[in-house]
Design an enzyme around this catalytic site. Structure first.
Site, mmCIF file in Angstrom:
data_model
loop_
_atom_site.group_PDB
_atom_site.id
_atom_site.type_symbol
_atom_site.label_atom_id
_atom_site.label_comp_id
_atom_site.label_asym_id
_atom_site.label_seq_id
_atom_site.Cartn_x
_atom_site.Cartn_y
_atom_site.Cartn_z
ATOM 1 N N ASP A 109 0.829 -1.201 0.000
ATOM 2 C CA ASP A 109 0.000 0.000 0.000
ATOM 3 C C ASP A 109 0.865 1.252 0.000
ATOM 4 O O ASP A 109 1.604 1.496 0.964
ATOM 5 C CB ASP A 109 -0.922 -0.005 1.226
ATOM 6 C CG ASP A 109 -1.865 1.192 1.254
ATOM 7 O OD1 ASP A 109 -2.220 1.701 0.170
ATOM 8 O OD2 ASP A 109 -2.238 1.631 2.355
ATOM 9 N N ASP A 148 -1.805 6.242 -5.713
ATOM 10 C CA ASP A 148 -2.248 5.281 -4.699
ATOM 11 C C ASP A 148 -2.552 3.931 -5.336
ATOM 12 O O ASP A 148 -3.570 3.760 -6.008
ATOM 13 C CB ASP A 148 -3.492 5.819 -3.985
ATOM 14 C CG ASP A 148 -4.015 4.850 -2.936
ATOM 15 O OD1 ASP A 148 -3.243 3.985 -2.485
ATOM 16 O OD2 ASP A 148 -5.196 4.956 -2.571
#
Length: 395
Positions: free
Chosen positions: A86, A267
């Site tokens: 992440d 992201d």
């Protein structure tokens, strides 16, 4: 094993500036195999799930809609965990599925609680330090990790490997809210395992509901396979994007500007490309698309698809273009998004707020699968390069 508070923070505390290591560099590049999968749940709207990754909606960690995983060992002997990679967070934690079994030889229980919020739902646990195994013979000594103390609702994986900026770890320890922790990238650099504190991602586009191979690379720009020249841009100073891997960009559709220079973030934990409402409306009008009420995605006809113009992201003096095929959802996966068999759905989504928020876009997996991306901690910059998949007609 117990440490004094002063010794503990010397070991763990995150520093704003990273200085060169006096340790001899043993490896210049670390490449980990990474599997990526579009994660679906029965009855879940994919757009709502993606949006909930960043909204305080009370939706749990299951909202990592696009899941990219690496296998990481913890302890000695190591127990292996499948961790979600992440870029939007920086802590590493385990124990959501496979239980953590601390060993006497390497594990240190700090007795400090941890709390990290994802999309409105928190991870809660205890801070440990332990040996982390990334590859054969390559370990991170005394790495700070969170260990879940309660069941993490909706998680189909063991935890998260956060590769975002270290500032994101500040506040994760409630008893020391102004302290941060070293990230995996920072610890690798500090102990001399890599020559540069950078991490990069290489994805293979998803065309089926199966695992696709990718690469997570630490320490060098060169991933060891064919890419174009890497062009860099400095991270943005605009808040709140500046706390993440935030950058500035301008967007055009064909030759028409749909977004002026604004700040947003990169992201890998979200699936779609999200843009401010005014830019979204311009894109919708220019493509002739209409909003499908069943899946909240923009839908176009075959004739409109044939007429699609490149969607261009102007970043740091370079232009990164998504072809018409790169702008649509994989048609082989239409059933997973409540779409029709022959439907054509665009991957651009509406942030539902106008330009000027300081976080006016999110470049998710559908963008990153077309470009190699590099995140440099020391120099505060993000780089992109073309790959063999940039112009591929996989959708």
């Amino acid at each position: 094993m117990m440490l004094s508070a002063a010794s503990l923070w010397t070991l763990l505390a995150w520093s704003i500036s990273i200085t060169g290591s006096a340790v001899e560099v043993r490896n210049s590049r670390i490449i980990l195999p990474m599997t990526s999968r579009l994660h679906f749940s029965n009855g879940a709207n994919p757009v709502q799930r993606d949006d909930a990754h960043w909204q305080d909606t009370g939706v749990a960690l299951e909202n990592f809609h696009t899941v990219s995983c690496v296998l990481v060992g913890v302890g000695s002997p190591a127990t292996f965990y499948r961790l979600i990679v992440d870029t939007g967070s920086a802590n590493t934690w385990i124990g959501a599925l496979t239980p953590y079994n601390p060993t006497d030889t390497t594990a240190v229980n700090t007795s400090m609680g941890m709390k990290i919020t994802y999309g409105g739902n928190p991870f809660t646990g205890i801070l440990f330090t332990d040996t982390v195994n990334l590859a054969d013979g390559l370990t991170i000594e005394q790495m700070a990790i969170g260990v879940a103390t309660s069941k993490t609702r909706g998680m189909a994986y063991d935890g998260i490997l956060g590769i975002g900026p270290g500032v994101l770890t500040i506040g994760s320890i409630p008893s020391a809210p102004l302290k941060g922790l070293y990230t995996v990238t920072e610890r690798l650099f500090k102990q001399g395992s890599i020559s540069q504190p950078l991490v990069s991602l290489y994805f293979v586009p998803s065309t089926a509901n199966t695992d696709n191979s990718g690469r997570l690379v630490f320490g060098e720009e060169d991933p060891g396979f064919d890419i174009g020249n890497i062009a860099y841009t400095s991270t943005t100073d605009m808040k709140p994007a500046s706390s993440y891997w935030g950058i500035n960009q301008r967007i055009t559709y064909g030759s028409t500007e749909i977004s002026t220079l604004t700040a947003g973030m990169v992201d890998c934990g979200c699936t779609f490309i999200w843009i401010a409402s005014d830019a979204y409306d311009k894109y919708k009008t220019a493509t002739g698309a209409h909003l499908n009420p069943w899946n909240r995605m923009l839908s176009i006809t075959l004739e409109q698809y044939d007429a699609l113009q490149p969607l261009n992201f102007h970043i740091g003096g370079q232009t990164y273009s998504l072809s018409r095929n790169a702008q649509i959802w994989p048609r082989s996966l239409n059933s997973k998004i409540r779409g029709t068999v022959n439907g054509i759905y665009l991957v651009v989504q509406n942030l539902n707020k106008p330009t000027g928020s300081g976080n006016d876009f999110r470049l998710g997996y559908v963008f990153l699968q077309r470009f190699y991306s590099v995140f440099n901690t020391r120099e505060s910059r993000v780089g992109f390069a073309t790959t063999t998949y940039t112009d591929a007609t996989t959708n």
